[in-house]
Design an enzyme around this catalytic site. Structure first.
Site, PDB file in Angstrom:
ATOM      1  CG  HIS A 122      -1.770   1.203   1.119  1.00  0.00           C
ATOM      2  ND1 HIS A 122      -1.337   2.222   2.339  1.00  0.00           N
ATOM      3  CD2 HIS A 122      -3.059   1.481   0.758  1.00  0.00           C
ATOM      4  CE1 HIS A 122      -2.471   2.944   2.055  1.00  0.00           C
ATOM      5  NE2 HIS A 122      -3.545   2.616   1.092  1.00  0.00           N
ATOM      6  NE  ARG A 150      -4.574   0.842  -7.471  1.00  0.00           N
ATOM      7  CZ  ARG A 150      -3.554   0.927  -7.884  1.00  0.00           C
ATOM      8  NH1 ARG A 150      -2.996   1.927  -8.541  1.00  0.00           N
ATOM      9  NH2 ARG A 150      -2.638  -0.202  -8.434  1.00  0.00           N
ATOM     10  NE  ARG A 186      -9.673  -0.868  -9.034  1.00  0.00           N
ATOM     11  CZ  ARG A 186      -8.661  -1.312  -8.457  1.00  0.00           C
ATOM     12  NH1 ARG A 186      -7.817  -2.126  -8.909  1.00  0.00           N
ATOM     13  NH2 ARG A 186      -8.312  -0.630  -7.398  1.00  0.00           N
ATOM     14  CB  THR A 230       0.863  -6.809 -13.786  1.00  0.00           C
ATOM     15  OG1 THR A 230       1.096  -5.462 -13.776  1.00  0.00           O
ATOM     16  CG2 THR A 230       0.546  -7.233 -15.453  1.00  0.00           C
ATOM     17  CG  ASN A 231       0.092  -4.145  -9.112  1.00  0.00           C
ATOM     18  OD1 ASN A 231       1.160  -4.389  -9.541  1.00  0.00           O
ATOM     19  ND2 ASN A 231      -0.751  -3.016  -8.705  1.00  0.00           N
ATOM     20  CG  ASP A 232      -4.872  -8.259  -7.197  1.00  0.00           C
ATOM     21  OD1 ASP A 232      -4.620  -8.745  -5.945  1.00  0.00           O
ATOM     22  OD2 ASP A 232      -5.577  -7.087  -7.259  1.00  0.00           O
ATOM     23  CB  CYS A 263      -3.682  -0.394 -15.526  1.00  0.00           C
ATOM     24  SG  CYS A 263      -4.630  -1.817 -14.759  1.00  0.00           S
TER      25      CYS A 263
END
Ligand code: PEP
Ligand code: MG
Length: 857
Positions: free
Chosen positions: A427, A534, A590, A739-741, A803
């Site tokens: 975070h 976000r 999003r 691509t983070n998740d 993203c």
């Protein structure tokens, strides 16, 4: 068929000698260029990498061949010539050939003091650099007389049990061996590998006739450059010192002349205007023909100017941009070459304040460099204290074990953030990059002692709340105190370089931006739109957080709808502002993504406050909060799963987006919002949400009579969504790979906890790199490839993008481009880096690089 070139191991540097930087090194090749430019370079012989390798192995070349060009009484220097001058090499050795008989001859021609000084200098370098004797016994005396010379020769003989070597060939052989072996040493190897040299990088050597800076008439030496190495501005700098050699002029305590007229003291321009004018002319010629800003080392020998050497001016990143742009603006190099010359990462240094590179640092520990730039401030341990400090106008560093969404306001207020836990996508790191806030995460050797209100460093030092700390998010350093800083440099050169880059790149670059401030930064850096907004970050603001909590606690859908109706105008206002700032550029919003539990308090005081607000017994509130806890919230009730089970939230957001679209389009450029559904894993999820959003759009149209358009898309961030992209694409106008998740789920690796073992994994070679930092092209990349192919085969026109945090990195951009993605989206402060990387990738691919790198000095 073209004949392969053959290179001699020992080459006299002439206009037409066969030479190459890859065989003889950059310095040797550059000297040949200077010869070709008709500069007065003393006679020079180059030894190839192969020759030097053999010397290190004990096999000397024919010394006669090397020394013959220098006549019967050679007096020479030897300098290193590695392929890239930045890789360094052993120090130069001057005056090889000085011996008793030569000394006697020179006493007669140039005077005893000058001759003795040269001999002593050589004895000193030979003794310390070649024979490796203690430097103390060979310090240069204040008065270089015969007695001092006798002492130095005796000290040498004493230590070595043999007289100082008198034969120039033997002296040269010893110097060559010592330099060749120094290059092969482990520490030299590690040092150059750290600068990017390959393991087998070669060393060449250049043997050059000495141009003596001491003797009769005007003699001396100096160094000149034509730009300011810190800013890149055109300005002559350097020094000249009479009766000196090498780079003495730069370190002399007194007596050195400035080069141009200078209020601080006498200058070469005034004392020897002809020499100065020639140097300036050589500078202009080398800039134009070598297509670089060079630093020239020169000697004056009885009034005659000699050019000994020229190297690329060592420069700051900021200067590098300015130099490249100025060279292109003057037509010396084409713009594409200017674009290719700048390392994209170097730009990120220009976007932020940095610690002055020359300043000492009291580093207390090092963590993960999560968001570049540096800032100093007083230590605070809570977000509330950060806000209080900001209200008092004080700069503060927010130190937390890790941050959570509740800390956002404190992060906004802080000058920098430091966390003990976390990795590059935690975070704190994501928000820090978004805000352009220097951030170091995972500084796991630090301890927070909450009771005593202090931070404990690994060496036991304690830093109390209120003491000053500096966070360097570019290097990961945590520093005691407040070192001096240099400011960001978004000057005209920076903008020009990126304008050129935009003309060459062929993949879009958008920004991840959640707030109007982010959006403004994104536009300032010429992002082509917002690729990811976000929205959950909008709900952590004061009154909204309370409303969110009320909404979460609502028992019936009607109650929930009533609370959401109060959030609606706030959301609408957020979107109107974003649309206004982006002025018609696309904005991809999003829908709500995180688990609802993140909005609930975790400590007793927070629970009590909540019980007050909701007018419920504390026990009820505590029980409800506990009941909502999940074992694995990142894989739990979040993203589209909320959209399916608590549809009112997405409906409110969709309405806010449509109403904002109508309002913003009325006043400015028409807006076509992009709405993105997170965490999808099945086509049916998309169908369900799409039906509801389409219905909201119809309602808004019926109520207002306004026409508007929108595009609905899906975030592909679960492996299943990538595999099923063919079906999912049928219901989507666009897909964006998160691509983070996707990395988290492909590896089964928590993005918030991986920092604990990542360094062990990388150091033991389990992973080549931290996959949250560098896109894993093999695994995650394969899912991206499959997803892109399947989506395109069912919907050829579908827009595709990436993203996650990887979006701004060179490897991810190259990968995305190769798979035909339309754009990448990254943190606003990475947008310039991404624009430059994308241009370089396109230029390299198109092979439009006239004479790049290969012929650079
Ligand atoms: C992602 O998962 O790649 C992403 C961009 O979303 P977030 O980081 O908000 O989960
Ligand atoms: Mg995600």
């Amino acid at each position: 068929m073209q004949k392969e070139r053959t290179y001699d191991e020992v080459t006299l540097i002439t206009v037409d000698a066969t030479m190459s930087a890859a065989i003889h090194g950059g310095r040797a090749k550059c000297l040949q260029r200077l010869v070709r430019l008709d500069m007065p370079v003393p006679r020079t012989v180059a030894l190839s990498f192969g020759a030097v390798r053999r010397i290190a192995a004990g096999e000397l070349p024919d010394l006669d061949t090397i020394l013959r060009p220098f006549g019967p009484d050679p007096l020479v220097s030897v300098r290193p010539s590695s392929q890239d001058p930045d890789w360094g090499g052993p120090g130069a050795i001057l005056n090889i050939g000085m011996c008793d008989s030569r000394h006697a001859d020179m006493c007669a021609t140039m005077g005893e003091a000058a001759a003795t000084s040269l001999y002593l200098r050589f004895i000193q370098s030979y003794a310390t650099e070649v024979a490796r004797l203690e430097a103390d016994s060979f310090e240069l005396p204040d008065h270089p007389d015969r007695a001092a010379l006798a002492r130095a020769l005796a000290a040498f003989e004493d230590e070595m049990d043999e007289p100082f070597p008198q034969d120039p060939a033997r002296q040269l052989a010893d110097v060559l061996k010592s330099m060749a072996r120094a290059w092969e040493g482990t520490s030299a190897r590690l040092l150059r590998e750290a600068k990017g040299a390959p393991a087998d990088a070669g060393l060449g050597l250049v043997v050059q006739a000495m141009a003596l800076g001491v003797g009769q008439g005007e003699c001396g030496s100096g160094v000149i450059q034509f730009i300011d190495a810190a800013t890149g501005q055109r300005r002559i700098t350097g020094r000249y010192l009479s009766q000196s050699q090498g780079r003495d002029a730069l370190t002399a305590e007194s007596g050195a002349l400035y080069l141009t007229k200078d209020p601080r003291g006498p200058s070469l321009e005034e004392a020897h205007p002809d020499t100065f004018a020639k140097l300036v002319a050589f500078g202009d010629r080398s800039r134009e023909r070598l297509r670089e800003e060079m630093e020239i080392e020169f000697t004056v020998e009885d009034g005659r100017l000699k050019i000994l050497d020229a190297v690329r001016v060592p420069r700051s990143n900021r200067a590098a941009v300015r130099i490249a742009v100025d060279l292109a603006a003057d037509g010396v190099i084409p713009p594409e070459e200017a674009v290719m010359r700048i390392e994209p990462q170097a730009l990120s240094e220009l976007l932020h304040r940095q610690i002055d590179p020359g300043a000492p640092r009291d580093v207390i520990t090092r963590g993960i460099a999560a968001s570049p730039g540096a800032a100093s401030g007083r230590i605070v341990f809570t977000a509330t204290d950060a806000q209080a400090a900001a209200a008092r106008g004080e700069s503060c560093v927010l130190v937390r074990r890790e941050t959570s969404p509740e800390d956002i306001r404190g992060m906004h207020a802080a000058a920098a953030v430091l966390t003990i836990r976390g990795g590059v996508t935690s975070h704190a790191a994501v928000i820090g990059r978004g805000l352009g806030l220097p951030c170091v995460v995972g500084a796991s050797t630090l301890r927070i002692d909450r009771k005593r209100g202090c931070l404990i460093a690994p060496d036991g030092r304690r830093f109390a709340e209120g003491e000053t700390l500096t966070v360097d998010g570019t290097t990961g350093d945590v520093i005691a105190g407040e070192p001096p800083m240099v400011e960001a440099a978004l000057d005209g050169a920076f903008r020009q370089l990126l304008d050129w880059a935009d003309g060459f790149r062929d993949i879009g670059v958008r920004a991840n931006a959640d707030t109007p401030a982010d959006a403004q930064t994104a536009r300032n850096f010429a992002a082509e739109g917002i690729g990811l907004c976000r929205t959950e970050h909008m709900f952590f603001e004061g009154e909204r957080l309370s409303l969110m909590r009320e909404m979460i606690f609502a028992d019936a859908p009607d109650d929930r709808t009533a609370v959401l109706a109060r959030l609606l105008p706030m959301q609408r206002g957020d979107f109107i502002e974003l649309f206004k700032i982006m002025a018609g550029h696309p904005v991809c919003i999003r829908l709500f993504d995180p688990p609802l539990h993140e909005f609930l308090p975790s400590d007793k005081a927070g629970l009590r406050d909540l019980a007050d607000i909701l007018n419920l017994p504390l026990a009820d509130v505590t029980a409800r909060v506990e009941a909502m806890e999940e074992y694995n919230p990142m894989l739990g009730m979040r993203g589209v799963r909320l959209g399916v089970t608590v549809p009112e939230i997405y409906e409110m957001q969709a309405r806010a987006i449509f109403e904002a679209t109508i309002a913003a389009s009325r006043k400015g450029a028409p807006v076509v919002p992009e709405i993105m559904i997170p965490l999808v894993s099945a086509m049916r999820e998309v169908e369900l949400v799409k039906n509801r959003i389409d219905a909201v759009a119809v309602n808004v149209h019926n109520e207002t009579g306004a026409e508007f358009d929108y595009r609905l898309g899906v975030m592909v961030e679960t492996p299943r969504a990538a595999l099923r992209a063919g079906d999912i694409a049928l219901h989507a106008a666009f897909l964006s790979f998160g691509t983070n998740d996707l990395t988290q789920m492909t590896y089964g690796l928590s993005r918030d906890d991986a920092g604990r073992f990542m360094s062990a994994y990388v150091s033991q070679g389990v992973y080549e790199e931290d996959p949250f930092h560098t896109l894993d092209l093999e695994g995650v990349g394969e899912l991206l490839t499959i997803g892109a192919q399947r989506a395109r085969s069912s919907c050829p026109e579908i827009m595709l993008s990436i993203c996650g945090e990887h979006g701004g990195s060179r490897s991810a951009i190259a990968f995305s481009r190769a798979r035909g993605l339309n754009y990448v989206s990254c943190s606003p402060f990475r947008v310039p880096v991404a624009r430059l990387s994308a241009a370089q990738i396109a230029l390299t691919d198109r092979n439009q690089l006239p004479g790049l790198a290969a012929d650079r000095p």
